[in-house]
Design a protein around this motif. Structure first.
Motif, PDB file in Angstrom:
ATOM      1  N   THR A   1       8.306   7.716 -15.488  1.00 49.06           N
ATOM      2  CA  THR A   1       7.858   6.424 -15.489  1.00 49.06           C
ATOM      3  C   THR A   1       8.252   5.647 -14.352  1.00 49.06           C
ATOM      4  OG1 THR A   1       8.256   6.558 -17.978  1.00 49.06           O
ATOM      5  CG2 THR A   1       8.536   4.160 -16.783  1.00 49.06           C
ATOM      6  N   GLY A   2       9.119   5.859 -13.607  1.00 48.10           N
ATOM      7  CA  GLY A   2       9.822   5.468 -12.257  1.00 48.10           C
ATOM      8  C   GLY A   2       8.862   5.612 -11.335  1.00 48.10           C
ATOM      9  N   ARG A   3       8.160   6.579 -11.204  1.00 47.11           N
ATOM     10  CA  ARG A   3       7.071   7.021 -10.114  1.00 47.11           C
ATOM     11  C   ARG A   3       5.874   6.160 -10.444  1.00 47.11           C
ATOM     12  NH1 ARG A   3       9.699  12.185 -10.936  1.00 47.11           N
ATOM     13  NH2 ARG A   3       7.903  12.752 -12.482  1.00 47.11           N
ATOM     14  N   ASP A   4       5.669   5.975 -11.820  1.00 44.70           N
ATOM     15  CA  ASP A   4       4.311   5.212 -12.050  1.00 44.70           C
ATOM     16  C   ASP A   4       4.668   3.679 -11.565  1.00 44.70           C
ATOM     17  OD1 ASP A   4       1.822   4.673 -13.380  1.00 44.70           O
ATOM     18  OD2 ASP A   4       2.929   3.545 -14.500  1.00 44.70           O
ATOM     19  N   GLN A   5       5.838   3.264 -11.940  1.00 44.49           N
ATOM     20  CA  GLN A   5       6.078   2.013 -11.366  1.00 44.49           C
ATOM     21  C   GLN A   5       6.278   1.737 -10.237  1.00 44.49           C
ATOM     22  OE1 GLN A   5       9.984   2.023 -13.517  1.00 44.49           O
ATOM     23  NE2 GLN A   5       9.137   0.844 -15.449  1.00 44.49           N
ATOM     24  N   ALA A   6       6.705   2.635  -9.284  1.00 44.71           N
ATOM     25  CA  ALA A   6       6.681   2.662  -7.654  1.00 44.71           C
ATOM     26  C   ALA A   6       5.150   2.512  -7.314  1.00 44.71           C
ATOM     27  CB  ALA A   6       7.153   3.873  -7.228  1.00 44.71           C
ATOM     28  N   GLN A   7       4.272   3.465  -7.770  1.00 41.87           N
ATOM     29  CA  GLN A   7       2.921   3.342  -7.385  1.00 41.87           C
ATOM     30  C   GLN A   7       2.117   1.929  -7.743  1.00 41.87           C
ATOM     31  OE1 GLN A   7       1.096   5.539  -5.847  1.00 41.87           O
ATOM     32  NE2 GLN A   7       2.764   7.080  -5.670  1.00 41.87           N
ATOM     33  N   ARG A   8       2.752   1.440  -8.768  1.00 33.15           N
ATOM     34  CA  ARG A   8       2.059   0.070  -9.128  1.00 33.15           C
ATOM     35  C   ARG A   8       2.653  -1.112  -8.304  1.00 33.15           C
ATOM     36  NH1 ARG A   8       2.159  -0.788 -15.787  1.00 33.15           N
ATOM     37  NH2 ARG A   8       1.195   1.229 -16.277  1.00 33.15           N
ATOM     38  N   LEU A   9       3.926  -0.886  -7.933  1.00 39.29           N
ATOM     39  CA  LEU A   9       4.421  -1.684  -6.804  1.00 39.29           C
ATOM     40  C   LEU A   9       3.581  -1.619  -5.349  1.00 39.29           C
ATOM     41  CD1 LEU A   9       8.441  -1.737  -7.342  1.00 39.29           C
ATOM     42  CD2 LEU A   9       6.841  -3.636  -7.444  1.00 39.29           C
ATOM     43  N   GLY A  10       3.570  -0.247  -5.079  1.00 40.14           N
ATOM     44  CA  GLY A  10       2.758   0.029  -3.895  1.00 40.14           C
ATOM     45  C   GLY A  10       1.156  -0.777  -3.842  1.00 40.14           C
ATOM     46  N   ALA A  11       0.557  -0.619  -5.056  1.00 36.47           N
ATOM     47  CA  ALA A  11      -0.751  -1.329  -5.023  1.00 36.47           C
ATOM     48  C   ALA A  11      -0.774  -2.640  -5.001  1.00 36.47           C
ATOM     49  CB  ALA A  11      -1.469  -0.865  -6.451  1.00 36.47           C
ATOM     50  N   ARG A  12       0.307  -3.213  -5.619  1.00 35.83           N
ATOM     51  CA  ARG A  12       0.427  -4.886  -5.420  1.00 35.83           C
ATOM     52  C   ARG A  12       0.846  -5.350  -4.181  1.00 35.83           C
ATOM     53  NH1 ARG A  12       0.586  -9.269  -5.199  1.00 35.83           N
ATOM     54  NH2 ARG A  12       1.318 -10.965  -6.559  1.00 35.83           N
ATOM     55  N   LEU A  13       1.931  -4.805  -3.727  1.00 35.23           N
ATOM     56  CA  LEU A  13       2.604  -5.430  -2.398  1.00 35.23           C
ATOM     57  C   LEU A  13       2.007  -4.677  -1.094  1.00 35.23           C
ATOM     58  CD1 LEU A  13       6.311  -5.542  -3.679  1.00 35.23           C
ATOM     59  CD2 LEU A  13       4.530  -7.261  -3.767  1.00 35.23           C
ATOM     60  N   GLY A  14       1.913  -3.346  -1.299  1.00 32.90           N
ATOM     61  CA  GLY A  14       1.300  -2.820   0.109  1.00 32.90           C
ATOM     62  C   GLY A  14       0.295  -3.779   0.600  1.00 32.90           C
ATOM     63  N   PRO A  15      -0.870  -4.069   0.157  1.00 31.52           N
ATOM     64  CA  PRO A  15      -1.865  -4.738   1.104  1.00 31.52           C
ATOM     65  C   PRO A  15      -1.606  -6.192   1.249  1.00 31.52           C
ATOM     66  CG  PRO A  15      -2.449  -3.749  -0.972  1.00 31.52           C
ATOM     67  CD  PRO A  15      -1.135  -3.906  -1.098  1.00 31.52           C
ATOM     68  N   LEU A  16      -0.447  -6.480   1.099  1.00 34.54           N
ATOM     69  CA  LEU A  16      -0.194  -7.872   1.541  1.00 34.54           C
ATOM     70  C   LEU A  16       0.238  -8.181   3.154  1.00 34.54           C
ATOM     71  CD1 LEU A  16       1.944  -9.120  -1.654  1.00 34.54           C
ATOM     72  CD2 LEU A  16      -0.490  -9.209  -1.139  1.00 34.54           C
ATOM     73  N   GLY A  17      -0.120  -7.304   3.909  1.00 41.33           N
ATOM     74  CA  GLY A  17      -0.047  -7.651   5.376  1.00 41.33           C
ATOM     75  C   GLY A  17       1.559  -7.481   5.750  1.00 41.33           C
ATOM     76  N   LEU A  18       2.349  -6.596   5.081  1.00 40.03           N
ATOM     77  CA  LEU A  18       3.720  -6.397   5.375  1.00 40.03           C
ATOM     78  C   LEU A  18       3.939  -6.221   6.781  1.00 40.03           C
ATOM     79  CD1 LEU A  18       4.728  -4.683   2.212  1.00 40.03           C
ATOM     80  CD2 LEU A  18       4.899  -6.981   2.460  1.00 40.03           C
ATOM     81  N   TRP A  19       5.197  -6.653   7.235  1.00 42.29           N
ATOM     82  CA  TRP A  19       5.716  -6.299   8.587  1.00 42.29           C
ATOM     83  C   TRP A  19       6.839  -5.043   8.567  1.00 42.29           C
ATOM     84  CZ3 TRP A  19       6.681 -11.055  12.356  1.00 42.29           C
ATOM     85  CH2 TRP A  19       5.248 -11.913  12.359  1.00 42.29           C
ATOM     86  N   ALA A  20       7.410  -5.070   7.172  1.00 37.31           N
ATOM     87  CA  ALA A  20       8.273  -4.005   7.302  1.00 37.31           C
ATOM     88  C   ALA A  20       8.406  -3.840   5.761  1.00 37.31           C
ATOM     89  CB  ALA A  20       9.649  -4.638   7.889  1.00 37.31           C
ATOM     90  N   VAL A  21       8.815  -2.490   5.553  1.00 35.62           N
ATOM     91  CA  VAL A  21       9.411  -2.198   4.100  1.00 35.62           C
ATOM     92  C   VAL A  21      10.882  -1.713   4.406  1.00 35.62           C
ATOM     93  CG1 VAL A  21       9.107  -0.952   2.011  1.00 35.62           C
ATOM     94  CG2 VAL A  21       6.933  -1.861   3.221  1.00 35.62           C
TER      95      VAL A  21
END
Length: 205
Positions: free
Chosen positions: A46-66
């Motif tokens: 479940t946690g891995r699925d939650q991480a993938q969802r966060l990736g899909a939501r936040l990854g494309p936002l032009g982040l400068w750092a993670v």
């Protein structure tokens, strides 16, 4: 959950930084009701699925750092976000979970039954230390990436202290929802903080 709030702190001027403050995905210990702290379990399915969802939501936002807590569950949550953003995961000790000492991996209910609260249990790290370390660390991150946006991945005990430090109107930290795989949106501007949203959950695929 959207939150309003005035900017906490003052003194610096110019520029702003958006920080998406996430909680790591679920682990087997989250389901067990024990104090986790510096224990280092991996994410479960479940946690891995939650991480993938966060990736899909936040990854494309032009982040400068993670930037992640050094604990495995946080790093594993940060990885899909970083991959989507084309970045590497950095770690920062300021984001690490509260240290529960000898009570780590002991039932929270059992500790409360014995001592009245986790805070009174001998050897448990004080909330104030968690708050002070995280607030200073996030402020340093905001200054470092001034003008950009950053995702940081931490823990519920840390996130709740940070949210109340930045918006006292949120009330008792223990009542603030912080689901596994959620994120909160924080704005650093003019040397102060505002909480723009709390406990947002990315939609599934």
């Amino acid at each position: 959950m959207m939150a309003g709030g005035t900017l906490a702190g003052a003194g610096e001027s110019g520029g702003h930084t958006l920080i998406y403050l996430a909680r790591h995905g679920q682990t087997p210990l989250n389901e067990s009701g024990v104090l986790r702290g510096l224990a280092d379990p991996p994410l479960d399915e479940t946690g891995r699925d939650q991480a993938q969802r966060l990736g899909a939501r936040l990854g494309p936002l032009g982040l400068w750092a993670v930037i992640s807590s050094p604990l495995l569950r946080a790093r594993q949550t940060a990885q899909p976000i970083a991959e989507r953003a084309g970045l590497e995961v950095a770690t920062d000790q300021c984001l690490v979970d509260r240290d529960y000492g000898q009570w780590t991996c002991i039932s929270r209910d059992a500790v409360v039954a014995q001592w009245g609260s986790v805070d009174r249990a001998p050897g448990a790290g004080p909330r104030s230390a968690v708050a002070g370390q995280a607030v200073k660390g996030l402020s340093d991150i905001a200054r470092r990436y001034l003008g950009g946006s950053v995702t940081v991945v931490s823990h519920d005990a840390v996130n709740r202290q940070v949210l109340v430090a930045f918006d006292a109107g949120l009330g008792d930290p223990d009542t603030i929802p912080q689901d596994n795989g959620c994120f909160n949106t924080l704005l650093w501007k003019g040397g102060g903080w505002a909480v723009l949203s709390v406990n947002e959950l990315p939609e599934g695929p």
